[in-house]
Write a protein that holds these residues in place. Sequence first.
Motif, PDB file in Angstrom:
ATOM      1  N   VAL A 197       1.133  -1.316   0.165  1.00 17.60           N
ATOM      2  CA  VAL A 197       0.386  -0.001  -0.171  1.00 17.60           C
ATOM      3  C   VAL A 197       0.625   1.278  -0.044  1.00 17.60           C
ATOM      4  O   VAL A 197       1.309   1.616   0.936  1.00 17.60           O
ATOM      5  CB  VAL A 197      -0.903  -0.613   1.526  1.00 17.60           C
ATOM      6  N   ASN A 198       1.600   1.590  -1.158  1.00 16.57           N
ATOM      7  CA  ASN A 198       2.251   3.470  -1.229  1.00 16.57           C
ATOM      8  C   ASN A 198       1.680   4.125  -1.606  1.00 16.57           C
ATOM      9  O   ASN A 198       2.363   5.008  -1.844  1.00 16.57           O
ATOM     10  CB  ASN A 198       3.451   2.486  -2.813  1.00 16.57           C
ATOM     11  N   MET A 199       0.295   4.269  -1.231  1.00 15.53           N
ATOM     12  CA  MET A 199      -0.254   5.673  -1.510  1.00 15.53           C
ATOM     13  C   MET A 199      -0.695   6.547  -0.258  1.00 15.53           C
ATOM     14  O   MET A 199      -1.184   5.111   0.879  1.00 15.53           O
ATOM     15  CB  MET A 199      -1.894   5.413  -2.202  1.00 15.53           C
ATOM     16  N   THR A 200      -0.256   7.366   0.132  1.00 16.80           N
ATOM     17  CA  THR A 200      -0.545   7.302   1.376  1.00 16.80           C
ATOM     18  C   THR A 200      -2.615   7.686   1.614  1.00 16.80           C
ATOM     19  O   THR A 200      -3.467   8.037   0.730  1.00 16.80           O
ATOM     20  CB  THR A 200      -0.556   8.969   1.923  1.00 16.80           C
ATOM     21  N   TRP A 260      -9.284   9.467  -4.592  1.00 14.70           N
ATOM     22  CA  TRP A 260      -8.618   8.777  -5.231  1.00 14.70           C
ATOM     23  C   TRP A 260      -9.709   7.787  -5.233  1.00 14.70           C
ATOM     24  O   TRP A 260     -10.619   8.245  -6.451  1.00 14.70           O
ATOM     25  CB  TRP A 260      -7.537   7.104  -5.184  1.00 14.70           C
ATOM     26  N   LEU A 261     -10.385   7.540  -3.884  1.00 14.71           N
ATOM     27  CA  LEU A 261     -11.904   6.937  -3.841  1.00 14.71           C
ATOM     28  C   LEU A 261     -12.587   7.840  -4.448  1.00 14.71           C
ATOM     29  O   LEU A 261     -13.432   7.403  -5.280  1.00 14.71           O
ATOM     30  CB  LEU A 261     -12.149   6.337  -2.585  1.00 14.71           C
ATOM     31  N   MET A 295      -5.362   0.818  -7.192  1.00 11.94           N
ATOM     32  CA  MET A 295      -5.342   2.131  -6.672  1.00 11.94           C
ATOM     33  C   MET A 295      -6.713   1.805  -5.581  1.00 11.94           C
ATOM     34  O   MET A 295      -6.292   2.439  -4.646  1.00 11.94           O
ATOM     35  CB  MET A 295      -5.300   2.832  -7.895  1.00 11.94           C
ATOM     36  N   THR A 296      -7.284   1.520  -6.135  1.00  8.38           N
ATOM     37  CA  THR A 296      -8.787   1.246  -5.144  1.00  8.38           C
ATOM     38  C   THR A 296      -8.210   0.446  -3.923  1.00  8.38           C
ATOM     39  O   THR A 296      -8.793   0.691  -2.681  1.00  8.38           O
ATOM     40  CB  THR A 296     -10.126   0.453  -6.013  1.00  8.38           C
ATOM     41  N   ASP A 306      -0.624   2.382  -6.045  1.00 10.82           N
ATOM     42  CA  ASP A 306      -0.014   2.866  -7.140  1.00 10.82           C
ATOM     43  C   ASP A 306       1.055   2.202  -7.929  1.00 10.82           C
ATOM     44  O   ASP A 306       2.228   2.114  -8.067  1.00 10.82           O
ATOM     45  CB  ASP A 306       0.180   4.242  -7.170  1.00 10.82           C
ATOM     46  N   PRO A 307       0.757   1.301  -8.631  1.00  9.38           N
ATOM     47  CA  PRO A 307       1.918   0.471  -9.707  1.00  9.38           C
ATOM     48  C   PRO A 307       3.082   1.586 -10.373  1.00  9.38           C
ATOM     49  O   PRO A 307       4.377   1.127 -10.642  1.00  9.38           O
ATOM     50  CB  PRO A 307       1.300  -0.304 -10.823  1.00  9.38           C
ATOM     51  N   LEU A 308       2.863   2.621 -10.754  1.00  8.55           N
ATOM     52  CA  LEU A 308       3.672   3.633 -11.750  1.00  8.55           C
ATOM     53  C   LEU A 308       4.426   4.691 -10.457  1.00  8.55           C
ATOM     54  O   LEU A 308       5.280   5.269 -10.584  1.00  8.55           O
ATOM     55  CB  LEU A 308       2.476   4.514 -12.436  1.00  8.55           C
TER      56      LEU A 308
END
Length: 110
Positions: free
Chosen positions: A18-21, A28-29, A101-102, A106-108
């Motif tokens: 889980v690399n998104m804060t 994003w949601l 991303m949900t 985020d793979p990027l």
Amino acid sequence: MTDALELDALWEDFHRVVNMTSQELAAWLRVADADETTEPLPDQAGPPTGQHVLAILQKRRTDLTDDDIRVMYTVVDTVAAQTDPENEPEAEDSDRRHRLMTIGHDPLKP
């Protein structure tokens, strides 16, 4: 019941994939659930798993429930199954990226 060593490993794996804060995931949601005329309430945006990931990100390890642990395993397994460390993600594969991303990955992102 998950023992302490297993929980430590899961906590590390979960926070690695889980690399998104929590702020990035919440935003994003909301964006993913919005349409041309409406935007969902912030605490109701996104799929249940995405909402649960967001809740876990805001917890301390000692406050995890069995349900949290189940979701953490699901997220780690899902990201592992859908990412290929040998190949860089391609921006064109936006459906896969948006699905990941949900659940906070985020793979990027490096």
